[in-house]
Structures are given as structure tokens and as C-alpha cells.
Design an enzyme around this catalytic site. Structure first.
Site, PDB file in Angstrom:
ATOM      1  N   LYS A 164      -0.212 -14.116   2.266  1.00  0.00           N
ATOM      2  CA  LYS A 164       0.830 -14.975   2.835  1.00  0.00           C
ATOM      3  C   LYS A 164       0.291 -16.107   3.696  1.00  0.00           C
ATOM      4  CE  LYS A 164       4.296 -14.748   1.785  1.00  0.00           C
ATOM      5  NZ  LYS A 164       5.385 -14.787   0.779  1.00  0.00           N
TER       6      LYS A 164
HETATM    7  N1  PMP Z   1       2.410  -7.805  -0.810  1.00  0.00           N
HETATM    8  C1  PMP Z   1       2.522  -7.910   0.511  1.00  0.00           C
HETATM    9  C2  PMP Z   1       1.813  -6.897   1.368  1.00  0.00           C
HETATM   10  C3  PMP Z   1       3.304  -8.916   1.096  1.00  0.00           C
HETATM   11  O1  PMP Z   1       3.423  -8.999   2.434  1.00  0.00           O
HETATM   12  C4  PMP Z   1       3.960  -9.829   0.239  1.00  0.00           C
HETATM   13  C5  PMP Z   1       4.800 -10.940   0.822  1.00  0.00           C
HETATM   14  N2  PMP Z   1       6.123 -10.600   1.112  1.00  0.00           N
HETATM   15  C6  PMP Z   1       3.841  -9.684  -1.150  1.00  0.00           C
HETATM   16  C7  PMP Z   1       3.031  -8.662  -1.634  1.00  0.00           C
HETATM   17  C8  PMP Z   1       4.594 -10.539  -2.125  1.00  0.00           C
HETATM   18  O2  PMP Z   1       4.262 -11.895  -2.183  1.00  0.00           O
HETATM   19  P1  PMP Z   1       5.325 -13.002  -2.512  1.00  0.00           P
HETATM   20  O3  PMP Z   1       6.192 -13.193  -1.294  1.00  0.00           O
HETATM   21  O4  PMP Z   1       4.509 -14.222  -2.827  1.00  0.00           O
HETATM   22  O5  PMP Z   1       6.165 -12.575  -3.670  1.00  0.00           O
END
Ligand code: PMP
Length: 337
Positions: free
Chosen positions: A47
Site C-alpha cells: 500500500k
Molecule cells: N493485502 C493486504 C495485507 C492489504 O493491506 C491490502 C490492501 N487493502 C491488500 C492485500 C489488497 O490490495 P488492494 O487494495 O490493492 O486491492
């Protein structure tokens, strides 16, 4: 491999993460599976990329002025990314988080100096939901911008220009498939769009946890969920702004137990300590690798993202009491004494 020269500042440490071949998953799939080491970002997760692009975009639009505040609703990792980017650029941070997320993420946010507001978890339609609470707080705070990671497509742009381009270069332009789970959907949509621009035949698969609605959406057009998951940061019930137009070719649904199996195996056999969303992503990558082999692709290469480190979940995934309370299997080595 020789070490690269110094970079200009902390923000230049975001992105350009290493890519590792995962031996166990590759053996299970019968083809090469690679993990993008997003835990190596300075804030410890994938992130950081979205946080940097969102803050830079708000500056470019003239919405964020010197001394301003960035407000966001997050499962934690986006907040950590925003807090470090904001510190590096001289902004304040206010983070709204559901109170069932890991203690480590809350402690990290406080340590970074973010103002932390926790709210009870509730459904998206409820005005008390962390996303709506963060929007209201931004509206009420002088000089504040709302990062709005779910619908702000500066998020997926970070993955089109960053993650996808890096994967393409790291794999010398030969990548047959990519998969990951969606929280905001920024990663899957952005990497998907970026890789398709390089090669239309690269297969993009959504890996969904239980309790999320996207598997059914991509399989049969209906947003509907079954079961539940303890994975933090993933599991979406709507088509966010970032997911609109995402080039999803196929989809898998992965149970927490299967994700935990890979978390445990990668830890014990490859020395990689990861969070559960990474385990679920790896399970999805194994499923995609098997499918590509079965479809007759020669020696396919599949990539996924290793979103954050297991050190962020010592009080949950690596705590036998917590695992038992959730009805999940306990890693053998945690139960030794
Ligand atoms: N894994 C973790 C540990 C996260 O914090 C996030 C972000 N919410 C994601 C996966 C998913 O990423 P995205 O928001 O780009 O879909």
C-alpha cells in the site's frame, strides 16, 4: 548481485521491490511461481505505492497544500503508507480503522504519529462504516483531503506504472499469468491493465477470499458472497472505482485454511514470514499455474504479490490462542511447549 547506489530520499524507496521464485508453490503448480516482495517497501506493504500516488495526485490537483492533512479509512496498511509519505512531505495524517484489525498495525500508526480513530466493524451501507467516517472527518477538517483509496484511481495507476512495469522488466517480458486478491482492487486492476498493455495473452485472475463478493461477480455477474475470512486488507463487496474495467479473465476462491497452509509452508521451508493475504495470493497463483499447464501453455510463469510481512500479525496469525478462537489450525511449531 551488486547493491544499487543510494536513492534520493525515503519516498524513492517505494516500489522497485525484488521478485523471488517460490520453490514450494512452483513444485505444486508444475511451473514457475514468482512473488513480488511488497513487504520490502519502507512502510512494510504493497500500500505504500498507492499512498504515494494518491498524495502526489492530490498535490498536483492543488487539493493538498503545505501543512495540510491527509485523511483515510483503511484496514491499516494504507494508513501506514500515507503516514510515512505525509511525514516525509510535511503533512498531518488522520486514519480511521475498524477496531478488529491487528494490534500491530494500530501500534505502528501511533508510532508514526498518525491520529488514529477506531470504529466498530460494520457493513458498507452503514454511515458509521470506516470509509464513510473518514470521508466525514476529511470534510470537517480544515485543509484536509480524503485519500479515498477505493474509488480514487491514482491507486491503480501506481500499479500500472510501477508494479506491472517492474514485473515485465524483471521477467524479461515473459509472464503468462498474474493473480492476487482485491481490497480496493488497485493492485489486481492496475497490474492487470499494465500487463495486458504489454501482452494481451497474459492471463489475469482474481483470487477471492471467502466472504467477498467478487468471485461470483466475475464468474456469473452477481455480487454475492459465501462464508467468511479472517484475512486483513482483502475481501470486497462492490465494484470500486479502481475495479471498474479491470481485465479479469478468470477467478479462484481460496479458503483461509489453504492460505494458512502456504503461509506455514513458505515460513518453514523458504524462511518467508508473510501475512494471510499473501498466503491466499500464493494459493491462487498455484491454482492459476495448474490451469495454464492444463490449458497447454509451455512452461508458464505466474506472478503474485506478497503484500505484507507476518511480523504485522504476531498477535493473530502466529498466536495459537487467537487461531484456536477462530477455529483455525495452529502451526505445529507454535504448539511445541
Ligand atoms: N493485502 C493486504 C495485507 C492489504 O493491506 C491490502 C490492501 N487493502 C491488500 C492485500 C489488497 O490490495 P488492494 O487494495 O490493492 O486491492
Amino acid at each position: 548481485m551488486s547493491a544499487a547506489g543510494p536513492v534520493e530520499d525515503t519516498l524513492a524507496l517505494i516500489g522497485n521491490t525484488p521478485l523471488v521464485r517460490l520453490a514450494g508453490p512452483s513444485a505444486a503448480a508444475g511451473c514457475d511461481i514468482f512473488g513480488k516482495c511488497e513487504f520490502a517497501n519502507p512502510g512494510g506493504s504493497v500500500k505504500d505505492r498507492a499512498a504515494l500516488y494518491i498524495v502526489r495526485d492530490a498535490e498536483a490537483r492543488g487539493l493538498l497544500k503545505p501543512g495540510g492533512t491527509v485523511v483515510e479509512g483503511t484496514a491499516g496498511n494504507t494508513g501506514i503508507g500515507i503516514a510515512l509519505v505525509a511525514n516525509a512531505l510535511g503533512y498531518r495524517t488522520i486514519i480511521v480503522m475498524p477496531d478488529n484489525q491487528s494490534r500491530e498495525k494500530m501500534q505502528t500508526l501511533r508510532a508514526l504519529g498518525a491520529e488514529l480513530v477506531t470504529v466498530p466493524p460494520t457493513k458498507f451501507a452503514d454511515p458509521a462504516h470506516f470509509v464513510h467516517t473518514s470521508r466525514r472527518l476529511a470534510e470537517e477538517t480544515e485543509g484536509a483531503v480524503w485519500a479515498n483509496q477505493f474509488d480514487n484511481t491514482a491507486n491503480r495507476k501506481a500499479h500500472i506504472e510501477g508494479t506491472a512495469a517492474e514485473l515485465w522488466a524483471q521477467l524479461d517480458g515473459r509472464i503468462d499469468g498474474f493473480t492476487c486478491a482485491a481490497g480496493t482492487g488497485g493492485t489486481i486492476a492496475g497490474v492487470g491493465m499494465g500487463l495486458k498493455a504489454f501482452d494481451r495473452d497474459c492471463v489475469i485472475a482474481l483470487t477471492d477470499p471467502h466472504g467477498a463478493a467478487l468471485y461470483n461477480y466475475y464468474a456469473c455477474g452477481e455480487l454475492a458472497s459465501e462464508g467468511s475470512s479472517v484475512a486483513e486488507g482483502i475481501g470486497q463487496g462492490r465494484i470500486t472505482g479502481n475495479l471498474q474495467g479491470a481485465p479479469i479473465d478468470t477467478q479462484f476462491r481460496i479458503a483461509d485454511e489453504e492460505g494458512l497452509h502456504w503461509v506455514g509452508k513458505l515460513l518453514q521451508e523458504e524462511g518467508l514470514c508473510l501475512g494471510l493475504s499473501s498466503g491466499i495470493n500464493v494459493a491462487g497463483a498455484v491454482a492459476l499455474g495448474r490451469k495454464l499447464v492444463a490449458d497447454g501453455r509451455r512452461a508458464p510463469r505466474v506472478a503474485t504479490v506478497l503484500c505484507d510481512s507476518g511480523f504485522r500479525y504476531l498477535s493473530t496469525l502466529y498466536d495459537p490462542e487467537w487461531l484456536r478462537a477462530k477455529g483455525l489450525p495452529v502451526f505445529d511449531w507454535l504448539d511445541r511447549d
